[in-house]
Design a protein around this motif. Sequence first.
Motif, PDB file in Angstrom:
ATOM      1  N   ASP A 382       0.833  -1.205   0.000  1.00 20.98           N
ATOM      2  CA  ASP A 382       0.000   0.000   0.000  1.00 20.98           C
ATOM      3  C   ASP A 382       0.869   1.257   0.000  1.00 20.98           C
ATOM      4  OD1 ASP A 382      -2.324  -1.456  -0.012  1.00 20.98           O
ATOM      5  OD2 ASP A 382      -2.609  -1.370   2.164  1.00 20.98           O
ATOM      6  N   LEU A 383       1.928   1.234   0.775  1.00 20.63           N
ATOM      7  CA  LEU A 383       2.816   2.394   0.822  1.00 20.63           C
ATOM      8  C   LEU A 383       3.527   2.606  -0.509  1.00 20.63           C
ATOM      9  CD1 LEU A 383       4.400   2.070   4.387  1.00 20.63           C
ATOM     10  CD2 LEU A 383       2.682   3.717   3.618  1.00 20.63           C
ATOM     11  N   LYS A 384       3.936   1.543  -1.150  1.00 19.57           N
ATOM     12  CA  LYS A 384       4.573   1.668  -2.461  1.00 19.57           C
ATOM     13  C   LYS A 384       3.632   2.354  -3.453  1.00 19.57           C
ATOM     14  CE  LYS A 384       7.763  -2.308  -2.378  1.00 19.57           C
ATOM     15  NZ  LYS A 384       8.037  -3.648  -2.947  1.00 19.57           N
ATOM     16  N   ARG A 385       2.390   1.906  -3.479  1.00 22.31           N
ATOM     17  CA  ARG A 385       1.425   2.505  -4.412  1.00 22.31           C
ATOM     18  C   ARG A 385       1.213   3.973  -4.089  1.00 22.31           C
ATOM     19  NH1 ARG A 385      -1.402  -2.221  -3.492  1.00 22.31           N
ATOM     20  NH2 ARG A 385      -2.925  -1.112  -2.169  1.00 22.31           N
ATOM     21  N   ASP A 386       1.097   4.291  -2.821  1.00 22.90           N
ATOM     22  CA  ASP A 386       0.847   5.677  -2.426  1.00 22.90           C
ATOM     23  C   ASP A 386       2.018   6.573  -2.806  1.00 22.90           C
ATOM     24  OD1 ASP A 386      -0.830   7.601  -1.248  1.00 22.90           O
ATOM     25  OD2 ASP A 386       0.278   7.506   0.630  1.00 22.90           O
ATOM     26  N   VAL A 387       3.231   6.115  -2.531  1.00 29.77           N
ATOM     27  CA  VAL A 387       4.408   6.918  -2.824  1.00 29.77           C
ATOM     28  C   VAL A 387       4.626   7.067  -4.324  1.00 29.77           C
ATOM     29  CG1 VAL A 387       6.940   6.927  -2.660  1.00 29.77           C
ATOM     30  CG2 VAL A 387       5.565   6.472  -0.623  1.00 29.77           C
ATOM     31  N   ILE A 388       4.478   5.998  -5.065  1.00 32.14           N
ATOM     32  CA  ILE A 388       4.664   6.068  -6.517  1.00 32.14           C
ATOM     33  C   ILE A 388       3.613   6.982  -7.138  1.00 32.14           C
ATOM     34  CG2 ILE A 388       4.527   4.744  -8.659  1.00 32.14           C
ATOM     35  CD1 ILE A 388       5.753   2.371  -7.117  1.00 32.14           C
TER      36      ILE A 388
END
Length: 394
Positions: A382-388
């Motif tokens: 989830d954090l990867k998607r948010d940051v990207i």
Amino acid sequence: MAEDPKDWDVATKLIRGGIARSQFMETAEALYLTQGFTYDSAEGADRRFAGDEPGFVYSRFNNPTVKMFEDRLALLEGAEVCRAQATGMASVHAALIGLVKAGDHVVAGRALFGSCRWIVAELLPRFGVETTFVDATNLAEWEAAIRPGTKAVLIETPSNPVLEITDIAAVAELAHAVGAKVVVDNVFATPIFQQPLKLGADVVVYSATKHIDGQGRVLGGAILTSEAINEEFYRDYVRHTGPALSPFNAWVMLKGLETLDLRVRRQSDTAAALADVMAEHKKVQQVLYPFRKDHPGYEIAKKQMSGGGTVIAMDLGSREAAFKFLNALEIVDISNNLGDAKSMATHPPTTTHRSVPEEERPSLGVTEGGVRLSVGLESVEDLKRDVIRALDQA
């Protein structure tokens, strides 16, 4: 023969260290919300204040709940003494002001948290203490700055916000050669990943507000050192000036310590994964994470730390890009805090390092496009998607 708690593993120290049960034999640590204490007799009060009889006299000096927190953190850190403080900055202030007097000299790494830098640059000189800032990554600058009149050096490693790494053992050797004490702000590394006392430091300070609480609830700080240093420099200062930690806050942080090892290891694993993803994004000009091989201090970090930590620094090139990134985040909060279970992103020039003069910021690595990301306990995917997604809009 009873087992020495010092021989316990970290996980056991964090759960069992410092427990002092009352006559009721409670499971959870007792919360003693009291200002003062009573005595069986006037003679008993006399003995207690004289130090001839153990016990508590006033919660500004110490308190049973606060002492449990102090004893547990000292056991974890490998320190003889822990003195809890109301905030992290109270700890930094006490750690430095307790060591010096007018005419003394202090050396510090220039890449410090804004309030720490203010104490060294603005406050100490008001009381006749000369201060010198150095590039904390350059051992030659430490060697040139430390002199016979130097009484204390302040190291922040990894530093806030750009994660500079200082060789603690090497600086400690230089400082001890002239009799100076070494103070290390260990907030970013946490006691799980770095133990400065074993590397030659004399004093370790924490903002317990960060990872030790780790869940955004209370403020607190701590100074950890030897019994001898505490007696000479800190005991009377803390007793008479009153930067006391609230017993309630100590109780909250006692419970925070129970999960510290689990939390920071998980957060560090996620931070390492996010740093790799961010480094590959075309909008990112630079990513700094201590355990990435492209970090300038990688070799020293690997030598003195057992994990990379929970914080990532990156540069997006401009304030406009940084603000667009921050405003596009949906899961990660915009906040000036760090070390929390919730992931948080910060723009240091307009928040944590706002007090640093603009002309001095580049030497600290504080750029207009800089963002500090404190990684929490959310799902790594989830954090990867948010940051990207946010980087795509930067």
